[in-house]
Design an enzyme around this catalytic site. Structure first.
Site, PDB file in Angstrom:
ATOM      1  N   GLY A  24       5.240   1.209   4.557  1.00 14.72           N
ATOM      2  CA  GLY A  24       6.600   1.721   4.363  1.00 14.72           C
ATOM      3  C   GLY A  24       7.542   0.759   3.656  1.00 14.72           C
ATOM      4  O   GLY A  24       8.262   1.144   2.725  1.00 14.72           O
ATOM      5  N   SER A  29       3.442  -2.063  10.239  1.00 11.02           N
ATOM      6  CA  SER A  29       4.890  -2.176  10.461  1.00 11.02           C
ATOM      7  C   SER A  29       5.436  -3.561  10.149  1.00 11.02           C
ATOM      8  O   SER A  29       6.391  -4.017  10.779  1.00 11.02           O
ATOM      9  CB  SER A  29       5.263  -1.753  11.886  1.00 11.02           C
ATOM     10  OG  SER A  29       4.875  -0.405  12.110  1.00 11.02           O
ATOM     11  N   LYS A  74       0.270   4.280  -0.312  1.00 12.94           N
ATOM     12  CA  LYS A  74      -0.299   5.498   0.287  1.00 12.94           C
ATOM     13  C   LYS A  74      -0.016   6.698  -0.631  1.00 12.94           C
ATOM     14  O   LYS A  74      -0.035   6.532  -1.843  1.00 12.94           O
ATOM     15  CB  LYS A  74       0.229   5.680   1.717  1.00 12.94           C
ATOM     16  CG  LYS A  74       0.052   4.388   2.543  1.00 12.94           C
ATOM     17  CD  LYS A  74       0.290   4.552   3.997  1.00 12.94           C
ATOM     18  CE  LYS A  74       0.052   3.221   4.705  1.00 12.94           C
ATOM     19  NZ  LYS A  74       0.202   3.311   6.138  1.00 12.94           N
ATOM     20  N   HIS A  80      -9.263   1.708   4.777  1.00 10.39           N
ATOM     21  CA  HIS A  80      -7.988   1.805   5.495  1.00 10.39           C
ATOM     22  C   HIS A  80      -8.167   2.740   6.696  1.00 10.39           C
ATOM     23  O   HIS A  80      -8.922   3.705   6.632  1.00 10.39           O
ATOM     24  CB  HIS A  80      -6.897   2.326   4.560  1.00 10.39           C
ATOM     25  CG  HIS A  80      -5.542   2.219   5.169  1.00 10.39           C
ATOM     26  ND1 HIS A  80      -5.057   3.152   6.051  1.00 10.39           N
ATOM     27  CD2 HIS A  80      -4.587   1.268   5.056  1.00 10.39           C
ATOM     28  CE1 HIS A  80      -3.848   2.772   6.453  1.00 10.39           C
ATOM     29  NE2 HIS A  80      -3.544   1.636   5.862  1.00 10.39           N
ATOM     30  N   ASN A 113       0.885  -1.159   0.000  1.00  8.08           N
ATOM     31  CA  ASN A 113       0.000   0.000   0.000  1.00  8.08           C
ATOM     32  C   ASN A 113       0.920   1.204   0.000  1.00  8.08           C
ATOM     33  O   ASN A 113       1.510   1.543   1.021  1.00  8.08           O
ATOM     34  CB  ASN A 113      -0.902  -0.018   1.244  1.00  8.08           C
ATOM     35  CG  ASN A 113      -1.726   1.263   1.364  1.00  8.08           C
ATOM     36  OD1 ASN A 113      -1.760   2.076   0.441  1.00  8.08           O
ATOM     37  ND2 ASN A 113      -2.369   1.451   2.507  1.00  8.08           N
ATOM     38  N   GLY A 118       2.609   2.430  10.758  1.00  7.91           N
ATOM     39  CA  GLY A 118       3.589   3.502  10.591  1.00  7.91           C
ATOM     40  C   GLY A 118       4.274   3.900  11.885  1.00  7.91           C
ATOM     41  O   GLY A 118       4.921   4.933  11.961  1.00  7.91           O
ATOM     42  N   GLU A 164      -5.385  -4.692  10.436  1.00  6.73           N
ATOM     43  CA  GLU A 164      -4.362  -3.679  10.666  1.00  6.73           C
ATOM     44  C   GLU A 164      -4.637  -2.953  11.981  1.00  6.73           C
ATOM     45  O   GLU A 164      -5.428  -1.988  12.009  1.00  6.73           O
ATOM     46  CB  GLU A 164      -4.353  -2.657   9.522  1.00  6.73           C
ATOM     47  CG  GLU A 164      -4.036  -3.259   8.175  1.00  6.73           C
ATOM     48  CD  GLU A 164      -3.375  -2.258   7.237  1.00  6.73           C
ATOM     49  OE1 GLU A 164      -2.371  -2.615   6.636  1.00  6.73           O
ATOM     50  OE2 GLU A 164      -3.863  -1.122   7.130  1.00  6.73           O
ATOM     51  N   GLU A 179      -6.432   5.019   7.804  1.00  7.97           N
ATOM     52  CA  GLU A 179      -6.150   6.437   7.529  1.00  7.97           C
ATOM     53  C   GLU A 179      -7.366   7.117   6.909  1.00  7.97           C
ATOM     54  O   GLU A 179      -7.619   8.296   7.149  1.00  7.97           O
ATOM     55  CB  GLU A 179      -4.905   6.563   6.629  1.00  7.97           C
ATOM     56  CG  GLU A 179      -3.640   6.294   7.422  1.00  7.97           C
ATOM     57  CD  GLU A 179      -2.532   5.635   6.637  1.00  7.97           C
ATOM     58  OE1 GLU A 179      -2.556   5.677   5.392  1.00  7.97           O
ATOM     59  OE2 GLU A 179      -1.628   5.061   7.279  1.00  7.97           O
TER      60      GLU A 179
END
Ligand code: 13P
Length: 258
Positions: free
Chosen positions: A240, A218, A15, A100, A13, A178, A172, A102
């Site tokens: 990430g 993570s 982002k 998600h 992902n 993150g 998640e 976020e």
């Protein structure tokens, strides 16, 4: 059915990262590294809308599939700034991340809109990756299972068993995204197993056993093997670490190993 008969899926992902030239460069680097996963692990890059066409062209003929990071629930109309499922399908997009954390945290996404988006995606032939997860405060209050059960029930409301089998669930935990704080493999397994038991209650055992459940938060080159070895962790949704070809490949190879 057991883990080995479910589809293992490693999805990046991205982002809000990468311009088109950067996206092409990253995908060109990933492609040869993950070619050996073909037929064993589904490898997906979920990229910003602006990168979709570039990404689809760059991965044509390879085993890397492309996903979007969101989709609107209406077919068309006056929804400034939104993208429909038909638009994604026409481009050649196969997967879409929905709900998600976020989007839930920053953009007002609710279980109701997650449910609508999931149904719209399925109706258009997209495979949704539906994200669920508890906040740190919810975990500390010992209501993780209640939160997850509620999300699964609402997000998949009115989704048939046949469509649920085309849907991927990504667990998640919000506190692990993150932050560099990963759920332990045992914590991830506990919640992924709970998600599967919830799916079995909504549908039936065979349906629940067929659904791919990913862990995200993570996940990286160091911790992936332990997480992916767990019985109910069928893959990963990677933020990430999916932006670095070598790290992403290490995670794909861990999934190939099972
Ligand atoms: P990180 O891997 O950067 O923690 O992000 C996880 C995530 O949100 C994937 O959707």
């Amino acid at each position: 059915m057991n883990k080995s008969s479910r589809k293992a899926i490693i999805a990046g992902n991205w982002k809000m990262n990468k311009t088109r030239p950067e996206a092409k460069e990253l995908l060109e680097a990933i492609k040869p590294l993950v070619a050996n996963a073909d037929g064993k692990v589904e490898v997906i890059a979920c990229v910003p809308f602006t990168n979709l066409e570039t990404a689809i062209n760059a991965t044509a003929g390879s085993n890397v599939k492309i996903g979007a990071e969101n989709v609107h629930f209406e077919k068309s109309g006056a929804f400034t700034g939104e993208i429909s499922a038909d638009m994604l399908v026409e481009l050649g997009v196969e997967y879409v991340v929905i709900g998600h954390s976020e989007r839930r945290q920053y953009f007002g996404e609710t279980d109701e809109t997650v449910n609508k988006r999931t149904k719209a995606a399925l109706a258009a032939g997209l495979k949704p990756i539906v994200c669920v997860g508890e906040l740190l405060w919810e975990r500390e209050c010992n209501i993780t299972e209640e939160v997850i059960a509620r999300q699964i029930k609402l997000d998949l409301f009115d989704v048939s068993a046949a469509d649920a089998k085309k849907t991927v669930i990504a667990y998640e935990p919000v506190w692990a995204i993150g932050t560099g704080k990963t759920a332990t493999a045992d914590q991830a397994e506990e919640v992924c197993a709970f998600i599967r038991s919830t799916l079995a209650k909504i549908y039936d055992n065979a349906t629940a056993e067929a659904i791919t459940i990913q862990y995200g938060g993570s996940m990286n080159a160091k911790n992936c093997a332990e997480l992916l070895a767990k019985t109910n962790v069928d893959g990963g949704l990677i933020g990430g670490a999916s932006l670095k070809a070598a790290d992403f490949n290490t995670i794909v190879q861990a999934a190939v190993q099972g």
